[in-house]
Structure formats: structure tokens, C-alpha cells
Design an enzyme around this catalytic site. Sequence first.
Site, mmCIF file in Angstrom:
data_model
loop_
_atom_site.group_PDB
_atom_site.id
_atom_site.type_symbol
_atom_site.label_atom_id
_atom_site.label_comp_id
_atom_site.label_asym_id
_atom_site.label_seq_id
_atom_site.Cartn_x
_atom_site.Cartn_y
_atom_site.Cartn_z
ATOM 1 C CG ASP A 16 -8.747 -3.040 12.357
ATOM 2 O OD1 ASP A 16 -9.004 -2.406 11.320
ATOM 3 O OD2 ASP A 16 -9.551 -3.810 12.902
ATOM 4 C CB CYS A 20 -3.609 -7.370 11.286
ATOM 5 S SG CYS A 20 -4.612 -7.000 12.732
ATOM 6 C CB CYS A 373 -0.901 -7.926 24.058
ATOM 7 S SG CYS A 373 -1.723 -9.435 24.614
ATOM 8 C CB CYS A 375 -1.845 -4.521 19.954
ATOM 9 S SG CYS A 375 -2.570 -5.829 18.953
ATOM 10 C CG ASP A 417 15.108 25.010 -11.220
ATOM 11 O OD1 ASP A 417 16.171 25.499 -11.629
ATOM 12 O OD2 ASP A 417 14.104 24.859 -11.936
#
Length: 724
Positions: A16, A20, A373, A375, A417
Site C-alpha cells: 500500500d 512496502c 515513521c 510512511c 505538426d
Amino acid sequence: MDARIETTRFRVEGMDCASCATKVDTATRRVSGVEDVSVSVVNQSMTVKHTPDADLADIATRIGNLGYPTKPVRPSGSAGIDEVKGEPAVHMHGDHDDHDGPWWRSRKAILTGACAVALVAAYLLGRAVPGFGHWAFLVALLVGLVPIGRRAIAGALAGTPFSIETLMSIAAIGAVIIGATEEAATVVLLFLVGELLEGVAAGRARASIKGLADLVPKTALLADGDQIREVPAADLTVGQVVMVRPGDRIPADGEIVEGNSAIDEAPVTGESVPKSKGVGATVFAGTINTDNALRVRVTARASDNTIARVIALVEEAQESKAPTERFIDRFSKYYTPGVLLVGALVAVVPPLLFGQGWNEWVYKGLAILLIGCPCALVISTPAAIAAALSAGARRGLLLKGGAVLEQLRSVTMVAMDKTGTLTEGKPVVTDIVALARTDAKVLAMAAAIETGSSHPLALAIVNRAKADKAPIPPAFDLKAIPGKGVSGNVGGESVSLLSLEAATRETDIPADVQARIAAFNDEGKSVSVLLAGDTLVGVFAIRDEPRPDALAGLAALHDKGVFTVMLTGDNERTAKAIGSTLGMDVRAGLLPEDKQRIVKELQAQGHVVAKIGDGINDAPALAAADVGIAMGGGTDVALETADAAVLHGRVTDISDMIGLSKATMSNIWQNIALSLGLKAVFLVTTVIGVTGLWPAILADTGATVLVTANAMRLLAWKGSRGKA
């Protein structure tokens, strides 16, 4: 040893966040024979390049031990059996959930629920029998901590010792040692709740891509002679004919061979108004037939249709990291050990050097571990990029990776173009000058002798006749006159449609008509002259007209401060006529190498150049540009060479693509500021004793959920068409 390199794709459940992915990547690279690894959190997949003797079962086992059940899969549409486990291999496309069923039945939800029940039971037991309170909370703690600790140990053995599970385990065990068992159990529950919420939020990005796959119906009505039978849409082959009833989704990319109906392309293109399409028109898988029954000849297998290509490109793009994401990945490798060091110093230095209480400062050190942490920080970029790529794909904007998405915001010059990019790519009749006959009669005569021809100018005249509902009489004795035009007999009268040069040899053209023709030429229009016998009866002006949204698209780019230039191989007069209409600079008469040279010259002047094109002659310039963008319906070479693609050929989509890039980078910086800002605030409040373990884990969990939710806002991005 066999030096051949093979590629295997794995399904990795439960990933997630970028942390990970890092653990999965590191563990896989440590397996003998693995050469390279690419992990996609959004797709819950991993692509591994390895030697033939690499142990795929060992890879699956190692990652499974980290808490991410893994097995090899085969690409959608291929046959075969999973060689590792002997099970039928699974399809990748459209299979993006990390478990079967709703989120509350997932392993994470079950573990979180068990931990919550254990904590409530411990609280009630502690109130009823105070002497057992400590032990009850210890049991509740172990319900959640044992799985976390196992993952921490597996991560350390697999090469990721400084994982969030490690920080969590140290903090929880430390809290028990200093007597804060009740608080430790609560912190573990909050951590599991945060992981669960993170998984639910990440699932939204996966659901966006799964929604694309679900646009294609699972079955199709195959027309086999006079028989109609239902078959799996995935089994359709090129050349087969399917019947599409009113209200049904078209099961495959194809070409209408019978019938006329309005096609609702909103699910694929976002267009709100259905398009009327008849025999010979192209239709896309997943669009809806609204009016009448159609027969459609399949032109692409299920694995190659528009939806499948979109999904494949988005999945590939999501596995490619943006520069900002790569920087944060590198930063987090030093950040987490740094957090451990700071936490240890906070816990040890005040008691040792200043005689402070051990319990108080160890507690603060443990809180800092939880605050630290990573995360929220590491998910800040990939979550935003995944959401942006998904939102762009739903609007027909394909970007081959986060690096492209990040680069687009810096574009200062768009080189475009002409044919097929700024213009429709097919000539249309712009003016009819009728002489001695009515406009309808002149158009009908010309269409009669051009019917059946595949020449672009002939198609333009026939299409104009159909649009004006002019009756097209039968023509006889048709013949092409090489280099001049075409002739035939219509209603007993000899009719010819010639170039201006050929017509002047057959008849005199009045001065006023010559003046009109000269004006048409100055506007870049081709002129065809219609003769009845040797009498001049009409003049047709034909030009490849600008796309309906070309002016709006260029204006939107200019509003963003982006310059534009037309690079075309067409003649200068035609190119300048279109350029004048659109109000842009023109470089005409260019060969492919000229376009590439001009792109490099613009870069040397300090521009960040995006090149837009749709043909083989654009490929060198697309490759040379900072960002190459292929227009929808372009050649395979252009699509392969380009960094991005505008599937539906809208000029306004170029500005939208740049806008999506800017919105994404703004979102990323918001996320980084949010994650680091919250950590900084709680770091200070923890050191001065205002907050403790609970607020610390709430800060981390809250930041992760807020960052993910903020990134998911990009899924609702609609671009300029959504604002209309």
C-alpha cells in the site's frame, strides 16, 4: 550458465505504500539470478528480470514472509499454467484488488478487528479485576505485535532492517519495559488502523484502473454466417464480425461493416455528445451503441484494443519513478536510521549526562521513533503520481511514467505538426462556386463521378454531398485522367473534374473566376474545376481544415505562458494559410531531420520543448524533444517513440496535460510539507513533554491517511473539458 535474461511478472498482495515496495524490491534482489526488479504499488505487481535458473518459488516465499502473499502471473490473453505452483495463472488486467471481497474481509481488517476486540476485553477485565489489567493488556498487545514483529524480522533478514515494523516493534517492547503496557497496546491498534486506512485509500487508485478494464464487456455476439452466438469477448480474433445491439457496449476495437448509429464514447473519451457513425467508421471497445443494431468487424484482439493499451501504458508508467520520487527514496534510506539514532540519543543522553529520569526520557525516545515513521513521506509522491496517471488515462491522456509527468510542467515551447495534429488530417470542401447551375446540382455532378474513388479529394466531395443531402446520380464510363482528374457520363452529359492547369487547356476561365481561384490558393486551398462538356460549371475549394478546438487549444497554451510553433513538411503557402488562421509561427517544407534540428535549436535557446506529431516523419523530432507527445490515431512508430499520447486528438488536451503535471507537482509538495510539518510539530511537543506515544502514532497514521487522501483528490481531475 545460460546468459539469457527472462522476465516474470508477480502478483504481490497487500502493498500500500512505497515502504512496502522498497522491502519487496530489496528482498527480491537478494535472490540468486535476479538481474533487475520493478515494483508497482498501485498495480500490486512486480516485474523481475532474471536468469533461467533463478528460483521463482524462493522469490514468492521470501516476499510472502514479509507479509505480502506473492505468486507469478501470466499476461492477459496468454495460455499456460503457473510453473511454480502448478495453478492456473491469473490475468493481470482488471485484477487489482488485494483480496477477494470487500475491504473489511481483508487480512488487515481481520487483524485490526481482533486487536481491537482484545484491547476492549483487556480494558473491561482490568476494570473488573485490577490485578490482571497489566497481563490482559500484554495479551492484547501481542495479538497485534506478533504479526508486526514477524514482518520486522523477515524484513531484517531480507535486507531491510530499518523498516516501519522495526520502529513499531522497538517502541512497543520499550513501552512494556518501562511499564506503559496499556499505552503500547493502544499504539499497536492505532498503527494497524492506520495501515488499514492506508490500504483502503490506495485501493481507490487501483479501482480507477480496474474501472477502465471493466468498460469492456465480458461477452460478445459473434455473427457466424446467419447464426448469432454468444462468445467471450477475450476470445475474439481479428476479422471476425460481431453484432452490437442498441444499448450494448462494443466488445472490441473494430470497423462498422453494417448499420448506422450514434456511439456514446463518454466512458472512454469523456465526450458528452454521442457521435454518429456509419459503415467504415472506427469504433472503440467499451463505447456504447445507443440507437441501432450494428455489425462490427474486429480489428484488434482483446489484449491489443484501445482499453488494453491504455491500461498497459498506465501500469508501465506507474512502475517508472519520477525524479522527486527517486530523491525521496534515497532520502528515506538515511532518514529512518537517523530517526533511530535521534530516538536513542533522546532516551540516553539526558539521563546519562544531566541526571534526568530514565523512564521519562526513554518514553520520549520511543515516541520519537513513532513520529519518525517514514510512511507519509515516502507515499507522498507515488500516491499522487499514480492518481494523476489514472485520471489522465480516463481523459485519454497517456503518460509513460512519473518522469514525463514531472517534466511536462516545465515545458516552455510546444512544436506541433500540421496535418493530423493541428488539422483533422482529411481534406474537406470549404467553398463551392456554382456557374450556370445550382450549388446542389454542381455538387451532385462532381460527387457522381468521384463516387467509389479513395482519393482524399474525391472523398471530400462525396462526404460534402452526403452532408448536404445532395442526391448523387449514377455515373457511367468513369475513367481517371492521370495527372489531371477524372471524367464520366452523368445524365447523358459528359462531366469532368480537373485540376486548374488541366481545365485551362479545355476551356476559358473568366477573369473574375480566376481571381476567386487565386484567393483560394492564397488561403492554402486546393482547387478542382468542374466542366460539363467544355463548359465551366463549378469550382471546388478543398483544404485540410484546423481541428475545431485548435484555436482554443493554442490559446490555453499561451495562457500558461507556453510558446507554440508549427513544424510541417507541407508547402509554405498552405502552411502559412493555416498558421495565419491559427495565429502561430510556421516553419514549412521540412524533412524529418529538419524537424529534429529545429527542436534541438529551440532547446539550445533555453526552451523545454514538447513536440506533438502523429506520423513516421515526426518520430526523430519526438525522440529529440524533452517531451514527445503522439496525437491519437497516429502511427505505431510515433506512439512508440513518444513519451506521452493524446488518444482523442484534441489540441486542448496538450494544455490539459501540462495542467495535470502542474496540479500533480503542487499536490506532491503539499504532501511533503504536510508529512514533514506534522512530524516537526510533534517532535518538538514530545521533547518538551506535551505529547506522548498515542499522539505520536496518531501523527504518523494521520499524516499517512491525509497525504493519501490528498493525492486521491487527483482522481477527480477533469481538465478543461470538466470545467466547461
